[in-house]
Design an enzyme around this catalytic site. Structure first.
Site, short mmCIF file in Angstrom:
data_model
loop_
_atom_site.label_atom_id
_atom_site.label_comp_id
_atom_site.label_asym_id
_atom_site.label_seq_id
_atom_site.Cartn_x
_atom_site.Cartn_y
_atom_site.Cartn_z
N GLU A 17 26.39 35.92 46.68
CA GLU A 17 27.49 36.48 47.45
C GLU A 17 27.07 37.82 48.02
OE1 GLU A 17 31.75 36.40 46.24
OE2 GLU A 17 31.55 38.59 46.22
N HIS A 151 43.96 35.30 35.45
CA HIS A 151 44.13 36.28 36.52
C HIS A 151 44.98 37.44 36.01
CE1 HIS A 151 45.31 38.09 40.34
NE2 HIS A 151 44.37 37.38 40.93
#
Length: 299
Positions: A17, A151
């Site tokens: 990434e 999360h």
């Protein structure tokens, strides 16, 4: 090539990434990074939405050039929470015209000023809604984010799994995890996916720690668990930046080798646009990667 097709071959992918630079005039600097990463032969490279509010157009341009100029498959990040339906329609058309076949669909981080605005009514509240529009726009391979430790905005881990299941049911092909430093938590997460009927492949996100400031930032954003082995490294080398960097690379290598040996679908290295550290990691996992992928000639 679509990432779902890569993964279907049964060999673990290794991908990177990168992120666009904060200033548009420095855009070419990211291509210098890509030039240094090219010969490491990643299966694909993802491009984040953009650092410091960088326009989405930079993400699309970089992802397109990765594919056309560097001959490496790319995946563009798309975030929905601050986007409009009409704007997203234009972005998806641009992505399609650029020849990009892969998209990572994200809700995105909600800006603080929006959180404080009781009248704010986003057109995309959930990544699943964005996935619906991506599917309607073309035959893309769609990835979704997942969180082995849950999360930070989720009520609890059960609720987080329900949200993930919704994204996969709406059409995501695969998942890329948030960074983590405890592989056991990743394996436990995988078991939970089986229990709730999520069958899509999971690519493990790995971020090598290179400095103390980075660790503090990671904790603030993700709240991820730092296991005893990791904490011992931080404690021992906190005031020795060079040694901490070496230890951080070694820790990432150890994580990746364990994941590859355990049959992970793929490993996604968050490079932070630091090609030297990424190169060191790739060199150290090369033999294991070849063995796992069975690339050696059959005798």
């Amino acid at each position: 090539m679509k990432i779902r097709e890569m993964i279907s071959k049964g060999e673990p992918t290794v991908s990177f990434e990168i992120f666009p630079p904060k200033s548009s005039y420095a855009l070419e600097t990211v291509f210098d990074t890509l030039t240094e990463l090219k010969d490491l032969h990643p299966d694909f490279i993802s491009v984040t939405y953009g650092a410091g509010g960088t326009a989405q157009s930079n993400t699309v341009e970089i992802a397109s050039r990765i594919k056309k100029d560097f001959g490496i498959e790319s995946i563009a990040h798309l975030t929905g929470c601050t986007s409009t339906k009409e704007g997203m329609k234009r972005t998806l058309a641009s992505i399609k015209d650029s020849g990009i076949e892969n998209i990572l669909a994200l809700r995105g981080d909600i800006p603080q000023e929006k959180l404080a605005d009781k009248n704010w009514n986003p057109e995309y509240r959930y990544a699943s809604e964005l996935i619906d529009d991506i599917k309607a726009a073309g035959d893309f391979s769609i990835g979704a984010a997942c969180y082995p430790e849950g999360h930070v905005d989720s009520i609890n881990k059960v609720d987080d799994l329900k949200n993930l299941k919704r994204k996969m049911d709406h059409g995501a092909d695969f998942m890329i995890t948030q960074l983590f430093y405890d592989n056991d938590l990743f394996y436990q997460f995988k078991e939970k996916l089986d229990l709730v009927g999520i069958e899509q492949p999971v690519i493990a996100g790995i971020l090598p720690v290179l400095n103390i400031k980075q660790v503090k930032r990671i904790q603030e954003i993700s709240g991820c668990n730092l296991p005893p082995k990791f904490l011992r490294i931080l404690d021992r080398y906190a005031h020795d930046p060079a040694s901490l960097q070496e230890a951080g690379i070694a820790y990432a290598v150890d994580q990746i080798i364990d994941l590859l040996s355990s049959g992970v679908d793929g490993v996604h290295i968050y490079t932070m646009n630091k090609p030297d550290a990424t190169r060191r990691i790739m060199e150290n996992i090369s033999c294991v990667r070849k063995a796992v992928c069975r690339k050696e000639p059959q005798r």
